[in-house]
Design a protein around this motif. Sequence first.
Motif, mmCIF file in Angstrom:
data_model
loop_
_atom_site.group_PDB
_atom_site.id
_atom_site.type_symbol
_atom_site.label_atom_id
_atom_site.label_comp_id
_atom_site.label_asym_id
_atom_site.label_seq_id
_atom_site.Cartn_x
_atom_site.Cartn_y
_atom_site.Cartn_z
ATOM 1 N N PRO A 177 0.816 -1.209 0.000
ATOM 2 C CA PRO A 177 0.000 0.000 0.000
ATOM 3 C C PRO A 177 0.851 1.261 0.000
ATOM 4 N N GLY A 178 0.524 2.163 -0.873
ATOM 5 C CA GLY A 178 1.194 3.458 -0.908
ATOM 6 C C GLY A 178 0.165 4.555 -0.749
ATOM 7 N N ALA A 179 0.419 5.687 -1.402
ATOM 8 C CA ALA A 179 -0.497 6.815 -1.296
ATOM 9 C C ALA A 179 -1.840 6.510 -1.941
ATOM 10 N N ALA A 180 -1.892 5.530 -2.855
ATOM 11 C CA ALA A 180 -3.149 5.218 -3.535
ATOM 12 C C ALA A 180 -4.233 4.818 -2.535
ATOM 13 N N GLY A 181 -3.859 4.070 -1.490
ATOM 14 C CA GLY A 181 -4.849 3.687 -0.484
ATOM 15 C C GLY A 181 -5.383 4.884 0.268
ATOM 16 N N LEU A 182 -4.506 5.816 0.552
ATOM 17 C CA LEU A 182 -4.915 7.037 1.230
ATOM 18 C C LEU A 182 -5.858 7.853 0.344
ATOM 19 N N LEU A 183 -5.537 7.926 -0.947
ATOM 20 C CA LEU A 183 -6.393 8.657 -1.881
ATOM 21 C C LEU A 183 -7.770 8.009 -1.988
ATOM 22 N N GLU A 184 -7.785 6.678 -2.034
ATOM 23 C CA GLU A 184 -9.067 5.977 -2.141
ATOM 24 C C GLU A 184 -9.904 6.189 -0.882
ATOM 25 N N LEU A 185 -9.262 6.200 0.270
ATOM 26 C CA LEU A 185 -9.980 6.457 1.514
ATOM 27 C C LEU A 185 -10.624 7.837 1.492
ATOM 28 N N LEU A 186 -9.854 8.851 1.093
ATOM 29 C CA LEU A 186 -10.400 10.213 1.036
ATOM 30 C C LEU A 186 -11.519 10.314 0.010
ATOM 31 N N ALA A 187 -11.344 9.643 -1.135
ATOM 32 C CA ALA A 187 -12.389 9.663 -2.160
ATOM 33 C C ALA A 187 -13.672 9.051 -1.638
ATOM 34 N N SER A 188 -13.552 7.938 -0.950
ATOM 35 C CA SER A 188 -14.728 7.261 -0.415
ATOM 36 C C SER A 188 -15.439 8.128 0.615
ATOM 37 N N LEU A 189 -14.673 8.723 1.522
ATOM 38 C CA LEU A 189 -15.284 9.566 2.549
ATOM 39 C C LEU A 189 -15.904 10.824 1.940
ATOM 40 N N HIS A 190 -15.269 11.372 0.909
ATOM 41 C CA HIS A 190 -15.845 12.557 0.272
ATOM 42 C C HIS A 190 -17.149 12.228 -0.434
#
Length: 1002
Positions: A826-839
């Motif tokens: 896991p890299g930054a992509a997981g963090l981006l997906e988390l933020l996308a989902s929450l948004h």
Amino acid sequence: MSATAGESRAVRRIAVVGLDCRFPGAPDPAAYWDLLMRSGDGVGEVPANRWDKGDFHSPEGAEGRTNTTEGGFITDPDVFDNEFFTISPREAAAMDPQQRLLLQCAWRAVENAGVAPSGLAGSRTGVFVGIMGNEWAQLHLTDYDRITAQVGSGNGYCMTANRISYHLDLKGPSLAVDTACSSSLVAVHLAANALLAGECDYALAGGVNVALTPALGIFYTQAGLSAPDGRCKPFSSEANGIGRGEGVGVVVLRRLEDALADGQQIYAVIRGTAVNQDGRSNGITAPNRWSQQEVLAGAYHRAGVEAGDVTFTEGHGTGTELGDMIEVKALGGLHAGRTGKPMALGSVKGNLGHTEGAAGIAGLIKVALALHHRVVPASRFATKENPKLNLAKYGLRLLKAPLRLPAGPTLAGLSSFGMGGTNAHAVLETAPPTAVRPGATGSGGVFTLSATSPDALRRNLLAQADEIGRRRVPVGPVCWNSNRVKGGHRVRFALPATDAAELAARLRAAAEDEDLLGRLAAQPAGRPKIALLFTGQGSQSPGMTARLYRESALYRGFLDQADAELRPHVGESVRDLILSGDELVHLTRYTQPALFAVGYALARTLGELGVAPALLLGHSVGEYAAAVTAGVFGLPEAARLIAARGALMQALPIGGGMLSVQAPAADLRELVDGEPLVGVGAVNGPQQTVLSGDLKALDRLAGLLAGRGVQTRRLQVSHAFHSPLMAPMLDRFAEIAQQVGGGVPQLPLYSTVRGRVLRDEPMDAAYWVEHVGAPVLFAEASERLFDAAPTHVVEIGPKPVLNGLVRRLRPPAGLRTLHPAQGEDPGAAGLLELLASLHRDGLNPAWDALYPEEDRQALRLAPYVFSDAHRYWSRGPVRRSAGPVPAAAPVAEALAATETGPGLARIGLARGAGLTGPVAEAVLAAVAQVGGYAVAELGAHSRLYEDLGFDSVMVMELKTRIEKKLGWTEAVPVQDLLPHLASLGALATFFEHHRSSITVAS
């Protein structure tokens, strides 16, 4: 430019930071610029929906009132996305189309400025609109039998500006200006002065003109001013009069220093403006050369420039022989000495016709685009220059080919003269060079977009995909600007992106994904209530989060911070151990501080990104990072305590272990009581118990359980955590814990020691000592956490462990489990997906923290694409997609329908759901009549204000209509009605309950 002139006065300047427009043959700014650069012609026949040209014109000219059937007309001025602005069909049909055009144009101009229109709500933003025609009122206010409250508010000059202020909730000055043809440039003058005076911080200035009747054309003809071919030919030997034109344009203005401070993109700078009047000349409609010359000189003086510094001027240029002659002489009075360096002169009226109230803004946008692109378009009809004008004598020349502007500052002028004698001039300049910024990294981000409905989202996804695919810009700035500008609507879209071309392709794919669009539309409104669950020991692995460390500066900084505090107590760098992929990470002395460092860094990273937890829970050692997040103690104290815990446990004798058992803890109690060296280590679920203790004792228990058909599994751990075997370390650990201390959690923290939330209970030394040997009551604590109704559980740790346990418990319906570090590497992509989902689910992250500074630079995205499904013209609303909509469809038919109506599909209503019986039918029918809806579009959950666009005037009319339909002779008290206007279902219920106390007419 004269340095002394430019520097001797303190010139405060105004930046043009955003714009939008719609002119004949040019539906948007890009098309407008293309029309200008190719010297295009936007003039054509009078559209059939305006007036019957045969009634006012004859080819011979003997009987006709006008001498032309040509003009510059915009396409589809009747199209209006009323649902976007929550305006009912009835009100939209009553509105002057000039109001409708300005509303949509203003929205797009604000977006073009790099500002979310919703972000201006409540701000001191001014609105200044130039307008000289009110033909809609002439058509509608003279039919006295059909005048309604909507017709009243749908007309009037003031409403063109006031509508914008109302729908965008702007609190600055809001006014309409009528100085005839100079109206919109005078509006810009007033807007600039309001900014300089501090009356507003943003200003929207614009103009609009829609020709609904031939009246002004008849006037031009009778006054000898109308061109027979309907075309203005500015400064040409073929000039023979005015041709009418239409259009709308809006610019967004700011004080230059404010725009530069915020890093906004700037089209051009307004250095100075001036306005004056002809006074008494040889006729009220005749121009005055000397007044025109004076307004030019006044603008130059206010701008702090000399006439010879001006490279080109966008003239008024109507193409009348007298008007062109006087304008040239006025310019010549200031520019005649320019030997060898004549000033270029042109007029956009040659392309569009005379757009009257919008003429000034048409010229301003042309000049701003010319300065922005550093090229001045050729002037249409310039090839046949009028020799009588003696342009060379006056230091002027027409542009027969585009003029490339040299590097450095360039000045331009803009004139607009009113038929009644009000003159305006502006001096503009190229935007100042901004400081050189590092190139965008394009490292990635989250692309966000919002819309009012699935269909609207589809349109805008495709528009963004086309723009991104065409421009191929770095993806980081694209995402950052989308976060800032494209929010505010109910249906939210978010997509992680690391490559622009891939982003464009995925946007197109999303636009075609009906299931996705439906799911996004079904998302409940409101901000997520987030619980952070911190993973405990067993989730570690060599190299955990190493890629995230490389790719996220935010995470990197917090992990470094944790490492710096741990290093004195661990004796070496936990961070380096993690990043190296060393198997030593499995040693307890390193495992526990390493997991704490990862948990702390992830939680702090999410906090900086705006993911604020409402609830906290930590599994075993995960409770240490949870405690720091809750404010129990600081990072230095926690680092000392967790390092001591790991080291002391590592020093314990080997021979202990843990056994996972698929059985309830209560069923195991008797067996455990028979083994003094074994205890319940954790209760992770109804059938998930972990026993901890002496290995030989665990082996005996495993054999007994196997005989009973109970599944067991030995866990790979170094020691018997949370068991009686931890006792030898407790005294030394208690000494350190006493020195560290600990306070009361400042956020709701669900203790896995207590199995519930801690209520004003300190997590002090006694708590942490008990924590070492006490069972981890994860299941019980989680059940209590569920009672607080979180919407999302975000697991904090190197890999998902607790999310699976949560799903096997009894979580609330709809609870979503997320993790910022999904996947094998896991890299930054997981963090981006988390933020996308929450948004997508309602969170508004702190987006700036996600991007490096070089990616946080202004970039203009494609503007919002409004629906073209609804048309409103003098005969009433007609919907292109669904045909004519009746004023009131049969109620029984509406109640029997099963799908949402075409107009309100964005609301996701079940038509007529819960609305049955005569009272409900009366309510539905009355709402349909007052709002102009089909009954089939209405449902129990339709909200009068938010969904249907009702206001207090419409509510009063609605009350009267319902009473009349029900045959009630006694009026319902308004104060009784007001609390029940939340939805149509609530309204129908109110009238149903009120029926027993009302007198019915016989």
